[in-house]
Design a protein around this motif. Sequence first.
Motif, PDB file in Angstrom:
ATOM      1  N   TRP A  22       0.833  -1.208   0.000  1.00  0.00           N
ATOM      2  CA  TRP A  22       0.000   0.000   0.000  1.00  0.00           C
ATOM      3  C   TRP A  22       0.863   1.252   0.000  1.00  0.00           C
ATOM      4  O   TRP A  22       0.629   2.180  -0.782  1.00  0.00           O
ATOM      5  CB  TRP A  22      -0.917  -0.014   1.234  1.00  0.00           C
ATOM      6  N   TYR A  23       1.866   1.282   0.854  1.00  0.00           N
ATOM      7  CA  TYR A  23       2.679   2.483   0.970  1.00  0.00           C
ATOM      8  C   TYR A  23       3.489   2.714  -0.313  1.00  0.00           C
ATOM      9  O   TYR A  23       3.630   3.863  -0.753  1.00  0.00           O
ATOM     10  CB  TYR A  23       3.628   2.378   2.168  1.00  0.00           C
ATOM     11  N   GLN A  24       4.009   1.653  -0.902  1.00  0.00           N
ATOM     12  CA  GLN A  24       4.758   1.800  -2.147  1.00  0.00           C
ATOM     13  C   GLN A  24       3.889   2.454  -3.220  1.00  0.00           C
ATOM     14  O   GLN A  24       4.346   3.341  -3.956  1.00  0.00           O
ATOM     15  CB  GLN A  24       5.240   0.434  -2.640  1.00  0.00           C
ATOM     16  N   PHE A  25       2.645   2.012  -3.307  1.00  0.00           N
ATOM     17  CA  PHE A  25       1.748   2.590  -4.309  1.00  0.00           C
ATOM     18  C   PHE A  25       1.482   4.061  -4.010  1.00  0.00           C
ATOM     19  O   PHE A  25       1.530   4.909  -4.912  1.00  0.00           O
ATOM     20  CB  PHE A  25       0.429   1.822  -4.360  1.00  0.00           C
ATOM     21  N   VAL A  26       1.193   4.370  -2.759  1.00  0.00           N
ATOM     22  CA  VAL A  26       0.903   5.757  -2.370  1.00  0.00           C
ATOM     23  C   VAL A  26       2.112   6.649  -2.659  1.00  0.00           C
ATOM     24  O   VAL A  26       1.980   7.754  -3.205  1.00  0.00           O
ATOM     25  CB  VAL A  26       0.514   5.832  -0.880  1.00  0.00           C
ATOM     26  N   TYR A  27       3.293   6.169  -2.310  1.00  0.00           N
ATOM     27  CA  TYR A  27       4.509   6.949  -2.507  1.00  0.00           C
ATOM     28  C   TYR A  27       4.744   7.215  -3.993  1.00  0.00           C
ATOM     29  O   TYR A  27       5.084   8.332  -4.394  1.00  0.00           O
ATOM     30  CB  TYR A  27       5.696   6.184  -1.910  1.00  0.00           C
ATOM     31  N   ARG A  28       4.562   6.184  -4.822  1.00  0.00           N
ATOM     32  CA  ARG A  28       4.777   6.346  -6.254  1.00  0.00           C
ATOM     33  C   ARG A  28       3.715   7.246  -6.881  1.00  0.00           C
ATOM     34  O   ARG A  28       4.025   8.063  -7.763  1.00  0.00           O
ATOM     35  CB  ARG A  28       4.771   4.983  -6.935  1.00  0.00           C
ATOM     36  N   ALA A  29       2.466   7.104  -6.445  1.00  0.00           N
ATOM     37  CA  ALA A  29       1.399   7.950  -6.971  1.00  0.00           C
ATOM     38  C   ALA A  29       1.638   9.411  -6.599  1.00  0.00           C
ATOM     39  O   ALA A  29       1.385  10.319  -7.396  1.00  0.00           O
ATOM     40  CB  ALA A  29       0.044   7.481  -6.446  1.00  0.00           C
ATOM     41  N   ALA A  30       2.137   9.636  -5.380  1.00  0.00           N
ATOM     42  CA  ALA A  30       2.438  11.001  -4.948  1.00  0.00           C
ATOM     43  C   ALA A  30       3.589  11.585  -5.756  1.00  0.00           C
ATOM     44  O   ALA A  30       3.574  12.766  -6.129  1.00  0.00           O
ATOM     45  CB  ALA A  30       2.772  11.016  -3.458  1.00  0.00           C
ATOM     46  N   MET A  31       4.597  10.773  -6.042  1.00  0.00           N
ATOM     47  CA  MET A  31       5.725  11.250  -6.840  1.00  0.00           C
ATOM     48  C   MET A  31       5.274  11.605  -8.256  1.00  0.00           C
ATOM     49  O   MET A  31       5.695  12.628  -8.818  1.00  0.00           O
ATOM     50  CB  MET A  31       6.823  10.186  -6.881  1.00  0.00           C
ATOM     51  N   ALA A  32       4.421  10.768  -8.845  1.00  0.00           N
ATOM     52  CA  ALA A  32       3.899  11.068 -10.180  1.00  0.00           C
ATOM     53  C   ALA A  32       3.082  12.357 -10.163  1.00  0.00           C
ATOM     54  O   ALA A  32       3.184  13.183 -11.079  1.00  0.00           O
ATOM     55  CB  ALA A  32       3.057   9.900 -10.693  1.00  0.00           C
ATOM     56  N   ASP A  33       2.271  12.550  -9.128  1.00  0.00           N
ATOM     57  CA  ASP A  33       1.486  13.773  -9.022  1.00  0.00           C
ATOM     58  C   ASP A  33       2.396  14.987  -8.854  1.00  0.00           C
ATOM     59  O   ASP A  33       2.175  16.037  -9.462  1.00  0.00           O
ATOM     60  CB  ASP A  33       0.529  13.661  -7.830  1.00  0.00           C
TER      61      ASP A  33
END
Length: 517
Positions: free
Chosen positions: A340-351
Amino acid sequence: MPYHETMDHGIRSDAIMLTNFDSEEQLKDWNRVRKECNCTQAVEPGFWFKEPGHISSCEKTLRDNPALVRRFAGIARTAFLYSPKILLTEAELFDGIFFLALGPDMILDLLGQTNRDCPAIVVSGRHRTLEQCLLHFTTDPRSKDHPETGRKGNQPDIGALRPLQYQVLNKTITAEDSKRTAPLIEATLQAEAGRDDTVAHTIARLYGAVFTGSGQGGGKSADDSFRFLGQRWQEWIDAERQGRIEYESQADRPHHSEGKSFYDSFLPISRANSDRLRQWCCGRGEDEAAADTFLKTLDNIKGENRRSQAFALIDESALPVEGQGGHDSMGCDRRTLKDWYQFVYRAAMADFLGCHLMAVQTEPNSYERYAGGNGSEASLFLSGTITRLLAEMPNPRFVGFCYDSRTAIGQWRDCNPGDPAGRQKKYIRNLAYCVQQAAHQFDRQHENMKILKQFLATLAIALVSVYFDNVILSGPIPIALILFAGWLIEVFPEMLTMLDWLRDQRSTSQTIVFGKR
């Protein structure tokens, strides 16, 4: 290089980030493929050693296990079909096992890139140059109260190795390790003060001094231990200087002048996904104590935008490493929280960097797949079979496919996660059909079986037509029915081919393009 935005709302249409290219995910993927190939060579400091006149363990591993190259080719080509530019951070490049093992020449060849093409790889960094990104990613500068030494003025300002979990070495430098080895770093730089060398090779020699000095280098001298690693870093820096890849300083981004930070992107995405994960947990009927521990740990990490700290909090929890289902399902365990955290971190970086996020060949049990199918934001789904077929194409065949299918690729690139479902399905199937046709192999036995199936199907339709004509329909047959029967006999074999194609597109793994979050 200036930063360009080509879509509204700060989302770029010309670049995409991948969850697969996170440095930790690269190492996991590498090890998964390596084990499938029964390769025993692990990633560790000796992986990069190269004796003069010999190949390194890294080069030998790639030569003996081409599946590693195919795996990367499938991921990179899938991303390239959707976007002409693949966006990386400096950590993904300089600490990414695939990017350093393969190097820029091989990777650009896999994407069919020449010196005449616009760069397909863009690196986004926090410093003015790519070389400065490498320096600050791997080292810390000397403290202000550090006494002047006999270093030359052209040497980089290095005081110690940066505390970090280095994926390409599969080792962690703690703050204590960094402080303990600082005198060795200083002594090495002073001893080589007369050498006029690049930043990349200087850092590689410092790696050699630290790891060989502690007895981990197998007796190699500090000068040649990590020469191959330094060579790979320098190749990427040279590729940027030659215009083969592109570098963008985050200081030039429009959001930078507005004062937007990574935390500003991280917090809303974390909140939305923590609510989603909470609902999932509450709907599982999990043991109350286990669910309570899971949700408390989730609350502890949802506001933490430092990944190392978040993972430390997860590891300190009383949750099991994996649930009873293991890797077969999500559970109230540490693996799911890290996923979950990996996805959130990557989505935040893309944003934060202003582009869409893609996850190539996600597995059914991953949080990425759950978020893509259950989120409030729209997503695009592509069969994982496409990635496998793209991975198997030789480089010239991929180049030819990109030209032959340029219209379908252009339509796919213009398709956004928020587009109507009908438009998405049309362009996705069109692209999948083009890939399948490009990857089609000619086999006599297969073609004979195909002809036999078509003959039997046509014969069956003809018999049914005759039966209707002579038994069921005693009067004159309408001309429309005759035309329909003739058309059905003509196209039915092709319908069988289409059904076979649709069956081939089924895959447990799927590629997801996530919409604006």
